[in-house]
Scaffold this active site. Structure first.
Site: not given
Ligand code: NAP
Ligand code: SF4
Length: 672
Positions: A167, A169, A217, A255, A342
């Site tokens: 990895e 290291y 490893r 990494h 996450q």
């Molecule tokens: P979000 O992450 O809060 O993104 C919302 C987007 O909409 C932002 O880009 C924001 O950017 C824009 N926005 C907000 N208000 C707006 C408005 N009034 N007009 C136009 N644009 C606006 O929400 P989401 O994409 O719905 O996701 C929801 C949650 O699901 C996320 O917080 C995330 O934790 C989770 N999620 C995570 C993943 C992942 O890959 N980890 C994938 C899917 C969902 P601007 O305000 O800059 O325009």
């Molecule tokens: Fe990490 Fe749990 Fe997501 Fe698996 S499910 S990657 S252990 S947070």
């Protein structure tokens, strides 16, 4: 005992000791190693995994000296007074009937502190500190430190050590010319570059005797342009075997490399072919790893003869009882790791304690306890998204009488997430809840709901409102134009966008929709995926890289937009955001930040950026502009005198994600 996993559950005789099965719980840094009182919590963390039946556990990386610490004050084993706290871990694991090795990890130039050292003074792209070149004396003292740490580990009751040689290291830094520019006996020829690794293993073997595990490893695939060639990997493996290693574990990718190796979009068991390739050249048992997360997959890898053991790390955060359930024909009850990073790696990178998105008890075993209730309650749950499912399952497990309603069935927004290429693992979370809700005795009323009036008429002790979120509709001129689609319609397949699409909002869901719109509809098999990311499975070139990665034309022209001037995708996970950005960029997605939306009409989406107006001539505009809590029911129940708890997106939609929703559901259920 299950007959479905004969290879997985077969003991492994190492001569002087025996492992109960072929499963290694791979090394994971939990963050508990480095905090006051952390070892007590860590011992319970390991005890649960050991009693869950895993054959061998490896600790998180422990440095043999101060310069090797990953970050200042992270865990080190160099002095006799440090042995005592490690005994807590080894006793807990032995009492539970398993075995444990200590991982010795010297960070080298990956250290995030000014004392960093390396074979040559070349700064790593993932550390702000330029390391000092190790003098010959320092190299000798570092080898001594490894040997001393292994000796202390034996005193602490460990069953062995894993010497981290992959990895990217320190040991890996000696092996590759990428980081080793020396012209003394530790650099230059390959024989010189592997001297450091071999001396560590040889001298450790001499110091600890023959009846103790030394696992090495080995970086079998550096994924670096100037990484090891296949011939060098084989030469190193043979030398390590000769030096006295009991087991060789597989390491994939440094990494700093920008090729995903463990994230969710990596196909399951994508790298076991590398271990299989080495098996022909050495006799020592080989362990394979990376993206193996179910007993079926692990069994298949072993049945195919790719390796003698499988290493799974994150799957044991997700479910400590993984092996026990597999043994008892209860694999459908395994809470499967979805490889999201996450709860675990993303947190560790933020210097927080690791946990798990699907199992919030991980690393909180002493704090988030789930015990039988003394006062069983009658509880109604409205909404079976992640928060509602997690609550209902744990509350019923504790002995409460739980009736749960959802008009659409279980899973909520997870049903959308699992349609995104690379996120199919969410199917496993749904499978887990389908079985555990039933097993724990939750009465499911699917396709039904209750109004506030009906709930009031119901004699229950508590109501859990988990009604989720409603997509936000931004206030833009023309927002009701026929070109405008909601992300729900697009992901669920109700609407089929045209060839040119603008996405308003570049949060998690905006990225998901963009991925869905540009990725191949049929998905990629393992080989295609590896080629797409530039991995050469014929291993002709150094590091196992293709000289010219495959380029494929994207299915659509997509614009991904946000108003903020910050980098697009900045809110995505630390360990996965770069992967999403890279994948979309290579599919030609145009990412525009700092935009103002002016209007939507027949011509498309009118935006303003840097004072200039631009019309994006698109067939459709998909709204991914965040969420608002769906609080209608919660508001109607307010003032009813009933015990009402609002959880998940209905409570807070900002930054809602499945991790927070599940944690909130489990924490509430644990105390109600
Ligand atoms: P979000 O992450 O809060 O993104 C919302 C987007 O909409 C932002 O880009 C924001 O950017 C824009 N926005 C907000 N208000 C707006 C408005 N009034 N007009 C136009 N644009 C606006 O929400 P989401 O994409 O719905 O996701 C929801 C949650 O699901 C996320 O917080 C995330 O934790 C989770 N999620 C995570 C993943 C992942 O890959 N980890 C994938 C899917 C969902 P601007 O305000 O800059 O325009
Ligand atoms: Fe990490 Fe749990 Fe997501 Fe698996 S499910 S990657 S252990 S947070």
């Amino acid at each position: 005992m299950s007959e479905r996993y004969p290879n997985l559950l077969k003991p492994l005789d190492l001569g002087f000791t025996r492992l109960e099965n072929r499963v290694l719980m791979g090394s994971m840094h939990t963050g508990l190693e480095d905090v006051r009182g952390g070892f007590r919590k860590l011992s319970e963390f390991y005890r649960e995994r050991a009693s869950g039946g895993v054959g061998l556990i490896v600790t998180g990386g422990i440095s043999p000296d101060m310069s090797g610490q990953l970050v200042p004050f992270s865990s080190q084993l160099s002095f006799p007074w440090q042995v005592y706290r490690h005994r807590k871990l080894t006793s807990a694991v032995h009492e539970a009937g398993s075995k444990i090795c200590l991982q010795l990890l010297h960070a080298g130039r990956y250290a995030i502190h000014p004392l960093a050292v390396a074979p040559s003074a070349i700064r790593a792209p993932i550390s702000p500190f330029r390391p000092r070149t190790m003098s010959t004396g320092k190299i000798r003292r570092t080898i001594d430190a490894y040997v001393r740490a292994a000796t202390l580990a034996r005193k602490a009751g460990y069953d062995g050590v894993e010497i981290m040689g992959s990895e990217g290291y320190l040991i890996n830094q000696f092996i590759c010319t990428h980081t080793n520019k020396r012209d003394d006996e530790w650099g230059g020829s390959f024989d010189n570059r592997i001297r450091f690794a071999i001396e560590i293993v040889e001298r450790t073997r001499q110091a600890v005797g023959d009846d103790w595990i030394i696992m090495y490893r080995l970086s079998m695939l550096d994924l670096l342009k100037d990484g090891s060639s296949w011939q060098e990997v084989v030469q190193l493996a043979r030398a390590i075997e000769q030096a006295g290693a009991t087991l060789i574990n597989t390491g994939i990718g440094w990494h700093e490399v920008r090729i995903p190796t463990i994230a969710a979009m990596v196909p399951r068991a994508a790298f076991t072919w590398v271990t299989a390739k080495l098996k022909q050249s050495v006799a020592v048992p080989l362990i394979t790893s990376n993206r193996i997360n179910t007993p079926e997959q692990a069994e298949q890898v072993l049945a195919d003869g790719d390796a003698d053991m499988v290493s799974m790390a994150r799957p044991f955060l997700a479910d400590p009882q993984f092996i026990e359930k597999a043994k008892n024909n209860q694999a459908t009850h395994i809470n499967t790791c979805i490889a999201c990073n996450q709860g675990c790696l993303d947190r560790v990178f933020r210097k927080q304690r690791a946990t798990c998105l699907v199992n919030p008890r991980a690393c909180y075993e002493t704090e988030l306890t789930i015990s039988r209730t003394k006062i069983p309650k009658k509880i109604i749950v409205i909404g079976l998204g992640p928060a509602g499912m997690a609550f209902a399952s744990v509350a019923a497990q504790r002995g409460h009488s739980v009736t749960a309603y959802d008009m659409a069935g279980i899973g909520g927004q997870l049903n959308l997430a699992l349609k995104i290429p690379g996120k199919q693992e969410f199917n496993e979370t749904l499978r887990y809840y389908r079985h555990t809700l039933k097993k724990n005795g939750v009465v499911l009323r699917l396709g039904q709901t209750l109004s506030a009036r009906e709930i009031r008429a119901n004699e229950c002790d508590a109501v859990i409102v988990a009604t989720g979120v409603k997509p936000r509709t931004p206030d833009i001129d023309g927002i009701h134009h026929p070109k405008v689609l909601s992300y729900i319609d697009v992901i669920s397949g109700k609407a089929e966008p045209g060839n040119r699409v603008a996405i308003i909002g570049a949060g998690g869901i905006g990225f998901d929709v963009a991925t869905l719109l540009v990725e191949d509809e049929q998905g990629l098999d393992r080989e295609q995926w590896l080629h797409r990311w530039g991995v050469d499975t014929s291993y002709v070139n150094r590091g196992g890289l293709l000289l010219q990665p495959e380029q494929t034309a994207a299915r659509r022209k997509v614009y991904l937009l946000q108003r903020k001037p910050t980098k697009i995708g900045a809110s995505l996970g630390k360990t996965t955001g770069w992967i999403h950005r890279t994948a979309l960029k290579s599919a030609g997605v145009e990412m525009l930040n700092g935009v103002r939306y002016q209007k939507i009409d027949d011509r498309g989406l009118h935006i303003m950026k840097n004072g200039d107006t631009r019309v994006l001539d698109v067939d459709h505009v998909v709204l991914c502009a965040g969420q608002n809590p769906n609080r209608k029911l919660a508001d109607e129940l307010a003032g009813s005198g009933m015990l009402v708890h609002v959880i998940g997106g209905a409570d807070k939609a900002v930054e809602l994600d499945a991790e927070r929703a599940i944690r909130q559901g489990v924490e509430l259920a644990a105390k109600l």
